[in-house]
Design an enzyme around this catalytic site. Structure first.
Site, PDB file in Angstrom:
ATOM      1  N   GLY A  14      21.378  87.895 -29.046  1.00 19.69           N
ATOM      2  CA  GLY A  14      20.957  86.412 -28.636  1.00 19.69           C
ATOM      3  C   GLY A  14      20.241  85.862 -29.958  1.00 19.69           C
ATOM      4  O   GLY A  14      19.535  86.643 -30.743  1.00 19.69           O
ATOM      5  N   GLY A 119      20.364  95.898 -28.356  1.00 17.75           N
ATOM      6  CA  GLY A 119      21.820  96.252 -28.189  1.00 17.75           C
ATOM      7  C   GLY A 119      22.427  96.237 -29.869  1.00 17.75           C
ATOM      8  O   GLY A 119      23.328  96.994 -30.044  1.00 17.75           O
ATOM      9  N   THR A 140      13.721  89.992 -31.291  1.00 15.64           N
ATOM     10  CA  THR A 140      14.102  89.551 -29.941  1.00 15.64           C
ATOM     11  C   THR A 140      12.525  88.984 -29.507  1.00 15.64           C
ATOM     12  O   THR A 140      11.535  89.326 -29.667  1.00 15.64           O
ATOM     13  CB  THR A 140      14.220  90.730 -29.075  1.00 15.64           C
ATOM     14  OG1 THR A 140      14.199  90.428 -27.604  1.00 15.64           O
ATOM     15  CG2 THR A 140      13.391  91.924 -29.173  1.00 15.64           C
ATOM     16  N   ILE A 141      12.929  87.915 -28.573  1.00 12.58           N
ATOM     17  CA  ILE A 141      11.696  87.095 -28.164  1.00 12.58           C
ATOM     18  C   ILE A 141      11.222  87.906 -26.969  1.00 12.58           C
ATOM     19  O   ILE A 141       9.794  87.582 -26.821  1.00 12.58           O
ATOM     20  CB  ILE A 141      12.281  85.682 -27.642  1.00 12.58           C
ATOM     21  CG1 ILE A 141      13.422  85.769 -26.413  1.00 12.58           C
ATOM     22  CG2 ILE A 141      12.815  84.463 -28.853  1.00 12.58           C
ATOM     23  CD1 ILE A 141      13.513  84.485 -25.659  1.00 12.58           C
ATOM     24  N   ASP A 142      11.729  89.037 -26.377  1.00  9.95           N
ATOM     25  CA  ASP A 142      11.434  89.648 -25.356  1.00  9.95           C
ATOM     26  C   ASP A 142      10.380  90.538 -25.688  1.00  9.95           C
ATOM     27  O   ASP A 142       9.606  90.992 -24.935  1.00  9.95           O
ATOM     28  CB  ASP A 142      12.630  90.312 -24.607  1.00  9.95           C
ATOM     29  CG  ASP A 142      13.500  89.450 -24.047  1.00  9.95           C
ATOM     30  OD1 ASP A 142      13.110  88.295 -23.757  1.00  9.95           O
ATOM     31  OD2 ASP A 142      14.473  89.765 -23.358  1.00  9.95           O
ATOM     32  N   ARG A 177      -0.369  70.479  -6.649  1.00  9.24           N
ATOM     33  CA  ARG A 177       0.884  71.241  -6.361  1.00  9.24           C
ATOM     34  C   ARG A 177       0.675  72.871  -6.989  1.00  9.24           C
ATOM     35  O   ARG A 177      -0.168  73.273  -7.787  1.00  9.24           O
ATOM     36  CB  ARG A 177       2.247  70.795  -6.979  1.00  9.24           C
ATOM     37  CG  ARG A 177       2.561  69.511  -6.291  1.00  9.24           C
ATOM     38  CD  ARG A 177       3.635  68.922  -7.273  1.00  9.24           C
ATOM     39  NE  ARG A 177       4.269  67.790  -6.353  1.00  9.24           N
ATOM     40  CZ  ARG A 177       4.825  66.869  -7.010  1.00  9.24           C
ATOM     41  NH1 ARG A 177       5.143  66.694  -8.215  1.00  9.24           N
ATOM     42  NH2 ARG A 177       5.385  65.893  -6.180  1.00  9.24           N
ATOM     43  N   MET A 184      11.655  83.730 -20.031  1.00  4.10           N
ATOM     44  CA  MET A 184      12.589  85.141 -20.154  1.00  4.10           C
ATOM     45  C   MET A 184      11.853  86.226 -20.235  1.00  4.10           C
ATOM     46  O   MET A 184      10.498  86.502 -20.340  1.00  4.10           O
ATOM     47  CB  MET A 184      13.444  84.730 -21.728  1.00  4.10           C
ATOM     48  CG  MET A 184      14.567  83.616 -21.528  1.00  4.10           C
ATOM     49  SD  MET A 184      15.635  83.766 -22.898  1.00  4.10           S
ATOM     50  CE  MET A 184      16.794  82.353 -22.495  1.00  4.10           C
ATOM     51  N   GLY A 185      12.543  87.414 -20.313  1.00  2.35           N
ATOM     52  CA  GLY A 185      12.116  88.729 -19.879  1.00  2.35           C
ATOM     53  C   GLY A 185      12.741  89.372 -19.230  1.00  2.35           C
ATOM     54  O   GLY A 185      12.559  89.544 -18.159  1.00  2.35           O
ATOM     55  N   LEU A 287      15.013  77.032 -24.168  1.00  7.73           N
ATOM     56  CA  LEU A 287      14.038  76.274 -25.169  1.00  7.73           C
ATOM     57  C   LEU A 287      13.064  77.468 -25.879  1.00  7.73           C
ATOM     58  O   LEU A 287      12.621  77.200 -27.003  1.00  7.73           O
ATOM     59  CB  LEU A 287      13.066  75.524 -24.265  1.00  7.73           C
ATOM     60  CG  LEU A 287      13.816  74.053 -23.770  1.00  7.73           C
ATOM     61  CD1 LEU A 287      12.744  73.423 -22.817  1.00  7.73           C
ATOM     62  CD2 LEU A 287      14.095  73.364 -24.947  1.00  7.73           C
TER      63      LEU A 287
HETATM   64  O1  F6P Z   1      17.102  87.751 -26.006  1.00  8.64           O
HETATM   65  C1  F6P Z   1      16.986  88.291 -24.839  1.00  8.64           C
HETATM   66  C2  F6P Z   1      17.104  87.318 -23.925  1.00  8.64           C
HETATM   67  O2  F6P Z   1      16.180  86.392 -24.299  1.00  8.64           O
HETATM   68  C3  F6P Z   1      16.722  87.660 -22.291  1.00  8.64           C
HETATM   69  O3  F6P Z   1      15.555  87.554 -22.108  1.00  8.64           O
HETATM   70  C4  F6P Z   1      17.499  86.907 -21.622  1.00  8.64           C
HETATM   71  O4  F6P Z   1      18.167  87.352 -20.440  1.00  8.64           O
HETATM   72  C5  F6P Z   1      18.930  86.695 -22.503  1.00  8.64           C
HETATM   73  O5  F6P Z   1      18.298  86.731 -23.830  1.00  8.64           O
HETATM   74  C6  F6P Z   1      19.721  85.381 -22.281  1.00  8.64           C
HETATM   75  O6  F6P Z   1      20.687  85.593 -23.251  1.00  8.64           O
HETATM   76  P1  F6P Z   1      22.044  84.606 -23.328  1.00  8.64           P
HETATM   77  O7  F6P Z   1      21.710  83.554 -22.521  1.00  8.64           O
HETATM   78  O8  F6P Z   1      22.161  84.323 -24.696  1.00  8.64           O
HETATM   79  O9  F6P Z   1      23.180  85.579 -22.616  1.00  8.64           O
END
Ligand code: F6P
Length: 362
Positions: A14, A119, A140-142, A177, A184-185, A287
């Site tokens: 990604g 990966g 990775t942003i994660d 509210r 993500m994560g 985003l």
């Molecule tokens: O890079 C990891 C990640 O940001 C995950 O948190 C998320 O599930 C995934 O990518 C989504 O990736 P894509 O939409 O490109 O399949």
């Protein structure tokens, strides 16, 4: 390594803010040594279609420091896909590795810089074991990659999520509210915890700490009892109920990871039902992956790129650059892959959050 004249680079998995900044750093640092750099397009797939490569001129790197995405393109699908889930690495077929290696050598390259997460680095390691001189750069942003204190892209994603929380804060407070922000994560809640704390969240739901609706509602009630009529909830996409399943947007094909998504809506619906408070959900989605890198990530990417070139010069292949503050270091790629780094449930971040009364729904 004295006979290096040309090196290759590719971006895998990604995308993420800072990929271009790494490319720029590798090209410029390589140029300083008199090397040329060739970019493979579309991740590892580019190794199988070498006609789609592009020579990268250091004079064209001018705007890449701030530019989001990757000029080389990337993919988390295709013939190299090596992961179908946490820790389940598959062997890449030998004929694919043979073809990639032959193409790599036919281009006269001395090294291949692979920029990617778990990966992609798993693929890089298999290429290395197959005889391709590989260097890894952790992306990775994660932030769930082991062996480095931080991956690039994470800080940019946290800034994006924090900004979203700042905005949700004012509208949540105006309307009394509950606002649920889904971030993500997949396997790790680094973005949720970090942005949740930075953005003043009240409840943070992460994969590492299973939650219950009782505890979420109790926190909302506690806030109501002291006149706080709104609540901010941050949910990582991989958060789940105790004994609950992951919320999946698309189970996907057999050879790729399931696409997560939807936990925010599920949680918001349940909160509204149980508390009768108006509840809204915001899914931040891609985003977090788009746009340019923060200054922290620009600096980190530049250091990683420069260090990668240094490792090539030393002939230190099969290694990944990593941050171990205050320095960048080299670690075997095998130390980074196959065991994701998750938020310690009793670690400093979680303890700091709890000390301020933030609930993890447990
Ligand atoms: O890079 C990891 C990640 O940001 C995950 O948190 C998320 O599930 C995934 O990518 C989504 O990736 P894509 O939409 O490109 O399949």
């Amino acid at each position: 390594m004295n006979d290096t004249t040309a090196i290759g680079i590719l971006t895998g998995g990604g995308d993420c803010p800072g990929l271009n900044a790494v490319i720029r750093a590798v090209v410029k640092a390589g140029h300083m040594r008199g090397w040329k750099t060739l970019g493979f397009r579309n991740g590892f797939e580019g190794l199988l279609t070498p006609s789609r490569h592009v020579w990268l001129d250091y004079r064209d790197m001018g705007h890449l420091l701030t530019q989001g995405g990757t000029i080389l393109g990337t993919t988390n699908r295709g013939r190299f896909a090596s992961k179908t889930g946490l820790g389940e690495a598959q062997r890449i077929p030998r004929e694919i590795l043979d073809e990639a290696k032959a193409n790599f050598h036919a281009l006269g390259l001395s090294a291949l810089v692979c920029v990617g997460g778990d990966g992609s680095l798993t693929i890089a390691q298999q290429l290395f074991e197959h005889g391709v001189p590989v260097i890894g750069v952790p992306k990775t942003i994660d932030n769930d990659l082991d062996a480095t204190t931080i991956t690039f892209g994470f800080d940019s994603a946290v800034c994006c999520a924090t900004d979203a929380l700042d905005r949700l804060h004012t509208t949540a407070e105006s309307h009394n509210r509950v606002m649920v922000l889904e971030v993500m994560g997949r396997h790790a809640g680094w973005i949720a915890v970090s942005a949740g704390i930075s953005g003043g969240g009240d409840i943070i739901l992460i994969p590492e700490i299973p939650f219950s609706y009782d505890k979420i509602c109790a926190k909302i009630a506690e806030r109501e009892s002291v006149g706080r009529k709104f609540t901010l909830v941050v949910a990582a996409e991989g958060a789940r109920l105790r004994d609950g399943a992951l919320v999946v947007a698309d189970a996907g094909a057999k050879d790729r990871e399931v696409r997560l998504g939807g936990i925010g809506s599920v949680v918001a619906r349940e909160i509204e039902k149980l508390t009768e408070k108006e509840t809204r959900v915001c899914v931040l989605g891609h985003l977090q992956r788009g746009g340019g890198p923060t200054s922290f990530d620009r600096l980190l990417c530049t250091r990683f790129g420069a260090r990668a070139v240094d490792l090539i010069a030393r002939g230190q292949f099969g290694f990944m650059v990593a941050l171990r503050p205050p320095d960048t270091v080299a670690v075997p790629i095998t130390e980074a892959i196959g065991r994701l780094r998750r938020v310690p449930a009793d670690g400093d971040l979680v303890r700091a959050a709890r000390a301020l009364g933030i609930s993890f729904g447990d």
